[in-house]
Motif scaffolding. Structure first.
Motif, PDB file in Angstrom:
ATOM      1  N   ARG A   8      -3.609   5.019   2.053  1.00 47.55           N
ATOM      2  CA  ARG A   8      -3.844   5.594   3.360  1.00 47.55           C
ATOM      3  C   ARG A   8      -3.349   6.868   3.476  1.00 47.55           C
ATOM      4  O   ARG A   8      -2.206   7.587   2.762  1.00 47.55           O
ATOM      5  N   LEU A   9      -4.137   7.811   4.176  1.00 46.91           N
ATOM      6  CA  LEU A   9      -3.503   9.053   4.468  1.00 46.91           C
ATOM      7  C   LEU A   9      -3.521   9.179   5.984  1.00 46.91           C
ATOM      8  O   LEU A   9      -4.454   9.019   6.929  1.00 46.91           O
ATOM      9  N   PHE A  10      -2.072   9.296   6.476  1.00 46.44           N
ATOM     10  CA  PHE A  10      -1.816   9.482   7.816  1.00 46.44           C
ATOM     11  C   PHE A  10      -2.009  10.836   8.466  1.00 46.44           C
ATOM     12  O   PHE A  10      -1.945  11.907   7.709  1.00 46.44           O
ATOM     13  N   MET A  11      -2.519  10.719   9.742  1.00 46.80           N
ATOM     14  CA  MET A  11      -2.685  11.861  10.323  1.00 46.80           C
ATOM     15  C   MET A  11      -1.727  12.069  11.473  1.00 46.80           C
ATOM     16  O   MET A  11      -1.065  10.898  11.772  1.00 46.80           O
ATOM     17  N   ALA A  12      -1.499  13.125  11.931  1.00 43.99           N
ATOM     18  CA  ALA A  12      -0.432  13.490  12.968  1.00 43.99           C
ATOM     19  C   ALA A  12      -0.646  12.477  14.288  1.00 43.99           C
ATOM     20  O   ALA A  12      -1.800  12.271  14.685  1.00 43.99           O
TER      21      ALA A  12
ATOM     22  N   PRO B 138       0.669  -1.215  -0.013  1.00 43.13           N
ATOM     23  CA  PRO B 138       0.034  -0.060  -0.079  1.00 43.13           C
ATOM     24  C   PRO B 138       0.776   1.208  -0.001  1.00 43.13           C
ATOM     25  O   PRO B 138       2.033   1.386   0.561  1.00 43.13           O
ATOM     26  N   THR B 139       0.308   2.172  -0.565  1.00 39.69           N
ATOM     27  CA  THR B 139       0.840   3.540  -0.444  1.00 39.69           C
ATOM     28  C   THR B 139       0.274   4.585   0.629  1.00 39.69           C
ATOM     29  O   THR B 139      -1.037   4.218   0.646  1.00 39.69           O
ATOM     30  N   ALA B 140       1.021   5.633   1.111  1.00 39.43           N
ATOM     31  CA  ALA B 140       0.606   6.330   2.240  1.00 39.43           C
ATOM     32  C   ALA B 140       1.285   7.888   1.949  1.00 39.43           C
ATOM     33  O   ALA B 140       2.470   7.829   1.473  1.00 39.43           O
ATOM     34  N   ILE B 141       0.735   8.751   2.524  1.00 38.97           N
ATOM     35  CA  ILE B 141       1.239  10.162   2.562  1.00 38.97           C
ATOM     36  C   ILE B 141       0.381  10.674   3.571  1.00 38.97           C
ATOM     37  O   ILE B 141      -0.573  10.201   4.199  1.00 38.97           O
TER      38      ILE B 141
END
Length: 273
Positions: free
Chosen positions: A104-108, A71-74
């Motif tokens: 995936r979209l990461f949050m702090a 999977p890719t994420a940012i």
């Protein structure tokens, strides 16, 4: 690339998809090196991670995902960058700006695993409004937020950038334990030294020419803004952002299959030298 020796799990961070601006031609030379390393070392790629939408190279995340299945994420603030550059490029109204181009979209504060290693996400705006730092196994992957100590920090004058925010992001990184490794994304070997990519929090605090020694926010902002006013845009910026807001994909082809880049004319001014 960061890997867990015990499990052979790994993550790839900010992979490059090569681009020749004179020929407007893409190639996979750098990405193929990463792919070969994965195979030679018997690694299992669990994540393909971007720290932000880059202005100086195309992301190879989709190309690697197609071959590795990871999977890719940012960071989740990428949606703001997409909206900003959608307007700058004059893209069609139906261009999606919800981050769906990544898995995936990461949050702090989010955490994830790379084998037995825990990764966590710091929100690190300033260079861009979406920049994040990955802290994995005692190392911080900061890309453009910090440079090597003798090069200082990255610029904060791109659309959505902010030198005050950059200072705050750097302070959060420098608050990590002193022995935390700091991996940077760029180094050009100032004064003739060999290029490097690794330092530590302790070394950054002591030696960084922009923020070391307890530099104040006001002094940093004055220095950063003055320097940024003299810098030309990255050579590939107007090509790269339209690819990277798509997660590392080229613009949609025309009906006949041809692909074209859009370049906004007279939107940016040359540096004040």
């Amino acid at each position: 690339m960061v890997s867990d020796p015990a499990t052979k799990a790994c993550a790839i961070i900010d992979p490059v998809w090569d681009f020749d601006e004179k020929a407007a031609a893409t190639s996979t030379r750098n990405a193929e090196v990463l792919l070969a390393h994965v195979r030679d070392e018997g690694l299992q790629v669990e994540w393909i991670l971007d720290t932000h939408p880059h202005a100086d190279h195309f992301s190879a995340a989709p190309w690697l995902k197609a071959r590795l299945g990871a999977p890719t994420a940012i960071g989740d603030k990428v949606t703001g960058v997409q909206a900003l550059w959608k307007d700058l490029y004059g893209l069609d109204a139906d261009f999606p700006t919800d981050g769906r181009q990544w898995d995936r979209l990461f949050m702090a504060g989010d955490t994830f695993r790379v084998g037995g290693l825990e990764g966590r996400v710091l929100f690190s705006p300033g260079h861009t409004l979406a920049s994040i730092t990955y802290v994995i196994g005692g190392n911080a992957f900061v890309h453009d937020t910090l440079m090597m100590p003798d090069a200082g920090t990255s610029r904060a004058d791109f659309p959505g950038g902010d030198s005050h925010a950059l200072y705050g992001s750097i302070q959060e990184i420098l608050a990590l334990p002193d022995d935390t490794g700091v991996f940077v994304g760029h180094d050009y070997g100032p004064d003739g030294r060999d290029p490097e990519c690794f330092s530590t929090v302790a070394r950054q605090k002591a030696e960084n020419i922009h923020v070391g020694g307890g530099q104040s926010e006001a002094a940093f902002v004055a220095l950063r803004d003055k320097r940024d006013a003299t810098l030309p845009l990255p050579r590939l910026m107007l090509y790269a952002l339209q690819v990277n807001i798509r997660g590392g994909r080229l613009p949609e082809p025309e009906a006949d299959g041809r692909v074209f880049f859009r370049i906004p004319a007279n939107r940016f001014e040359p540096p004040r030298n």
